[in-house]
Design a protein around this motif. Structure first.
Motif, mmCIF file in Angstrom:
data_model
loop_
_atom_site.group_PDB
_atom_site.id
_atom_site.type_symbol
_atom_site.label_atom_id
_atom_site.label_comp_id
_atom_site.label_asym_id
_atom_site.label_seq_id
_atom_site.Cartn_x
_atom_site.Cartn_y
_atom_site.Cartn_z
ATOM 1 N N ASP A 123 0.757 -0.976 -0.018
ATOM 2 C CA ASP A 123 -0.437 -0.235 -0.047
ATOM 3 C C ASP A 123 1.139 1.219 -0.314
ATOM 4 O O ASP A 123 1.288 2.322 -0.897
ATOM 5 C CB ASP A 123 -0.826 0.330 1.223
ATOM 6 C CG ASP A 123 -2.298 -1.146 1.389
ATOM 7 O OD1 ASP A 123 -2.675 -0.962 -0.323
ATOM 8 O OD2 ASP A 123 -2.896 -1.337 2.537
ATOM 9 N N GLN A 124 1.892 1.541 0.681
ATOM 10 C CA GLN A 124 2.428 2.333 0.577
ATOM 11 C C GLN A 124 3.747 3.075 -0.743
ATOM 12 O O GLN A 124 3.839 3.930 -0.870
ATOM 13 C CB GLN A 124 3.918 2.803 1.301
ATOM 14 C CG GLN A 124 3.331 2.418 3.389
ATOM 15 C CD GLN A 124 3.041 1.355 4.429
ATOM 16 O OE1 GLN A 124 2.866 0.084 2.977
ATOM 17 N NE2 GLN A 124 3.145 1.071 5.354
ATOM 18 N N GLU A 179 1.098 4.543 -3.188
ATOM 19 C CA GLU A 179 0.966 5.305 -2.506
ATOM 20 C C GLU A 179 2.198 6.286 -3.396
ATOM 21 O O GLU A 179 1.577 7.484 -3.772
ATOM 22 C CB GLU A 179 0.564 5.230 -1.186
ATOM 23 C CG GLU A 179 0.068 7.039 -0.945
ATOM 24 C CD GLU A 179 -0.265 6.763 0.757
ATOM 25 O OE1 GLU A 179 -0.421 8.148 1.329
ATOM 26 O OE2 GLU A 179 0.274 5.971 1.571
ATOM 27 N N LYS A 230 1.521 8.892 -6.340
ATOM 28 C CA LYS A 230 2.177 10.722 -5.969
ATOM 29 C C LYS A 230 2.855 10.836 -7.132
ATOM 30 O O LYS A 230 2.356 12.256 -7.526
ATOM 31 C CB LYS A 230 2.255 10.189 -4.830
ATOM 32 C CG LYS A 230 3.191 12.151 -4.285
ATOM 33 C CD LYS A 230 4.177 12.004 -3.012
ATOM 34 C CE LYS A 230 4.405 12.907 -2.960
ATOM 35 N NZ LYS A 230 5.529 13.060 -1.493
#
Length: 820
Positions: A388-389, A392, A396
């Motif tokens: 998930d990180q 993300e 971005k």
């Protein structure tokens, strides 16, 4: 002490695990598969036990069925409930002595099955059903069915904890790993295609294929011919069927909810001009890459490097627990920079420790060029927890660069984390390809490079209905209904009810496109989009796809199939995409213009996922399947004791040896000496004397079939500008005005072009094409005369044909099996 298979230690004593057998039944219809996994548990202990078992599912799959059969006498069907509620019911049923069966999502690709209160001697059969869309294989008219059977160990630790897993009964970090599993996989696959099935093969296992079932060339059945353990490695099946790549649009009517769902699919084939780009190759060199995956990654990197255009910028970044780059910043593709990169590729080892993907990608993003588009190639097995990180981070930076950044993933090995490589490619607006240790990767790699060098297509739009309801002016702002949990009269535990969405956020839409943001379209890569239409809304007779490219507008009209399908499979695949959108923060709630600059709460997202899970009967992050078998008083007395837990071990590959695989002759570092070249030329001249008719008639070349190693050997002969130095031939009279060095470079380049065209194109055209185009471009620049170009190329092709005949004879006499 080494413990194998279905064993568990309780107080220094080895106990058996009750999973006895695993069977898989799969039905493939064109590009959709429905799969049922059947797990048989038997308690051979004297005590009542609870079995916990993890299994992998392809990350795009939608789990839609769960049932238990007890002692072959009765069945209980699972229903979908909010995860916390399902876990609570399961625990209560266990405590009361009833049989209970729970299916929960641990991550996007790993699920846990809890089988509670198995009485001594009792047999329980669990059936789990899911539907999934199938990937396009690198070859045309082919689909790729993958049955994941191996849960690879993940670097790092799970993000789940007792406070963050939403009340689930998960044990993410305590799975016992073993080197052997004593239960076996039974597999039966049925293919029903719209057109004739032309070929079926498995790059992973030995299979038995029965074609033309009941005289129908569109139906086939496949079984395994070998006995394999369930957790050995992923099963892969590749099916070739006529016209499978053609644009198609289906509509499915779901009688239960009275809605239509459209599925649009095609494998596009178009040509766009390339653009000057920066290409960054990020290569996983962690310990999990081991020998074969690392070798595959290095070969992929070398092929990519040799195929780059002259005007691009590039860099190579290695990573594991730490990372380092070949250059501080991407450098212009030149003879010097290529030589350094090839040397790195030839010496790569999997000795960088763990798999820290986040840090290396962050460095790549920060150091990418601002004056041209950047394409990143992530080559990895993807064995990490913090997906998930990472996603993300990619999202971005992709948004910041506004279509000037794309990320492509190449999953390497037999137990790739589909979740990571799929997710980062989706977030990076690229796509993913998978290559097992036993598969060819060349065509996939070159196809990916070709697409990366073309500018992205933008402004996608699909017309699903006569009135464009996706951009409707009058929007219904009615908030979604949120189920409220039941409050107990005998519990003062604080409960956190889902808060209703803010009244000014648009949450209801009549046409649900899935995914909401149309994914990028790439030549040769399957494109699938769904659309769920609200009750009483009819689709167009012709679905129209439009977009804008650097070279001009693009458009395609796809007639809707006149036959309306009945059922829920396509609806469930669409709902799975909607859930994926919500998890990725790419849903219509997040991205609809009416919701711009508004805060979208987690509770709102959770509420929509729960609603989708319940409506379409899907397991998800916030929904689980629960089934209970209520027992009579006699049975309850047998199972009143709290059951002992048994965690079924997962198979783990041995990472004990990271020995170098480069200590033997490496194909890609092969070089041809000038002595060898002169020897070949001498033989060629002798051959021409023996065959005086060769130059005046069509030469029919019969040669030993080339293999991919021939291509790597040949590419190893090329210098940066595609010349074969120290090579002489009789055509100097055509180029008498040039220096000896210039003639040498021209002749060696034309031989390269002829060799690729005549020897390699039949079997490896896609892999060779970019090297061929680059060599041809350099050759034309050196000659600058169309007539002379034609003469020289003809002579080069004639020489290659004669050389092939000579080498074929030589190989036949000596018993050798290849030309080079």
């Amino acid at each position: 002490m080494q413990i194998y298979g279905l064993c568990f230690i309780v107080e220094q004593e080895i106990k058996p695990i009750p999973l006895q057998n695993v069977a898989v039944e799969a039905n493939i219809v064109d590009m959709i598969a429905e799969v049922t996994i059947i797990q048989a548990y038997k308690n051979i202990e004297k005590d009542t036990i609870e079995a916990l078992y993890k299994f992998p599912i392809y990350e795009a799959a939608a789990i839609c069925g769960f049932e238990a059969e007890i002692d072959g006498q009765r069945k209980v069907k699972g229903i979908v409930k909010e995860a916390k509620e399902a876990a609570k019911e399961y625990t209560e049923a266990i405590q009361e002595g009833h049989g209970a069966y729970l299916l929960e999502s641990e991550s996007e690709e790993v699920f846990q099955c809890s089988v509670g209160n198995i009485i001594s001697g009792q047999t329980v059969v669990i059936k789990i059903t899911y539907v999934t869309e199938l990937k396009h294989d690198s070859e045309s008219e082919k689909i790729r069915f993958v049955l994941p059977t191996n849960i690879a160990p993940r670097y790092g630790s799970s993000e789940y904890s007792s406070s963050s897993n939403d009340g689930k009964i998960l044990n993410p970090d305590i799975v016992s790993y073993s080197n052997k599993a004593d239960f076996y996989l039974e597999l039966a696959v049925t293919c029903r295609m719209t057109s004739t099935i032309q070929n079926i093969e498995s790059p992973s296992h030995k299979i038995s294929t029965e074609m033309n079932i009941d005289g129908n060339p569109k139906i086939s059945k496949i079984t395994l011919t070998e006995q394999i353990t369930y957790l050995e490695k992923d099963f892969i099946l590749v099916v070739k069927s006529k016209d499978l790549d053609q644009p198609r649009a289906f509509v499915e009517y779901n009688p239960e909810i009275q809605t239509n769902c459209i599925m649009l699919t095609l494998v596009p084939k178009f040509s766009l001009n390339t653009t000057i780009s920066e290409l960054v190759f990020v290569v996983d060199r962690s310990g999990s890459m081991n020998v074969e995956p690392m070798k595959k990654a290095a070969q992929a990197l070398e092929l990519l490097l040799r195929s780059l255009p002259e005007d691009c910028y590039f860099n190579v970044v290695s990573f594991g627990s730490y990372y380092d780059s070949l250059f501080p910043k991407s450098e212009l593709y030149s003879e010097t920079s290529l030589s350094k990169a090839l040397n790195l590729a030839r010496t790569m080892k999997s000795n960088y420790g763990g798999t820290e993907v986040y840090n290396v990608l962050e460095w790549v993003f920060k150091n990418s060029r601002d004056d041209m588009p950047t394409s990143i190639f992530l080559i990895t097995d993807g064995e990490v927890w913090n997906v998930d990180q990472i996603v993300e981070l990619v999202s971005k930076h992709e948004e910041e660069k506004n279509d000037d950044l794309r990320l492509f993933s190449l999953g390497i090995g037999d137990s790739v984390s589909h979740n990571l490589v799929e997710s980062v490619a989706r977030a990076g607006k690229g796509y993913v390809q998978f290559v097992t240790n036993d598969e060819r990767m060349d065509k996939k790699v070159i196809g990916m490079l070709k697409n990366a060098l073309k500018p992205p297509i933008k402004d996608y739009n699909i017309t699903w209905t006569e009135v464009n309801l996706l951009d409707e002016k009058e929007l219904d702002m009615t908030p979604i209904e949120v189920d409220k949990p039941t409050i107990s009269f005998m519990s003062d535990d604080n409960m956190e009810p889902l808060s209703p969405p803010p009244s000014d956020i648009f949450t209801d839409i009549k046409v649900q496109q899935a995914p909401y943001i149309i994914p990028p379209i790439y030549s040769g890569v399957r494109f699938i989009v769904y659309c769920i239409l609200e009750k009483n809304i009819e689709p167009c007779k012709v679905i129209t796809l439009k977009a804008t490219s650097q070279d001009g507008p693009m458009k395609l009209d796809i007639p809707l199939d006149p036959v309306t399908l009945q059922g829920s499979k396509i609806h469930r695949l669409a709902a799975r995409k909607l859930i994926q959108d919500l998890n990725d923060e790419k849903s219509f709630i997040h991205k609809h213009p009416k919701n711009a600059n508004k805060h979208i709460s987690d509770s709102l997202v959770k509420g929509h996922i729960i609603k989708l899970g319940k409506t379409y009967n899907l397991a998800s992050k916030y929904t689980s399947f629960i089934a209970t078998d209520e027992r009579n008083n006699e049975s309850l007395s047998e199972s009143q004791i709290i059951p002992q837990k048994r965690e079924v071990p997962q198979l783990i590959a041995s990472y004990a040896s990271y020995a170098s695989y480069r200590d033997m002759d490496d194909l890609c570092s092969y070089s041809m000496s000038s002595v060898m070249v002169k020897s070949l030329l001498a033989n060629s001249e002798n051959l021409v004397e023996e065959s005086p008719q060769a130059s005046r008639q069509e030469v029919n070349v019969f040669h030993i079939e080339p293999n991919i190693e021939n291509l790597f050997e040949f590419l190893g002969l090329q210098s940066f500008d595609d010349g074969f130095n120290n090579f002489k031939q009789e055509i100097e009279k055509e180029l008498s005005e040039l220096s000896e060095k210039e003639i040498e470079e021209i002749l060696t380049s034309c031989i390269a072009i002829a060799y690729l065209k005549i020897v390699m194109f039949d079997d490896f055209k896609d892999e060779c094409e970019m090297c061929y185009e680059k060599a041809e471009k350099v050759f034309k620049k050196m000659i600058g005369n169309n007539e002379k170009e034609k003469i020289i190329i003809e002579k080069a092709e004639e020489w290659i044909k004669n050389w092939v005949i000579l080498m074929t004879r030589s190989c036949g006499q000596s018993g050798q099996s290849k030309i080079l």
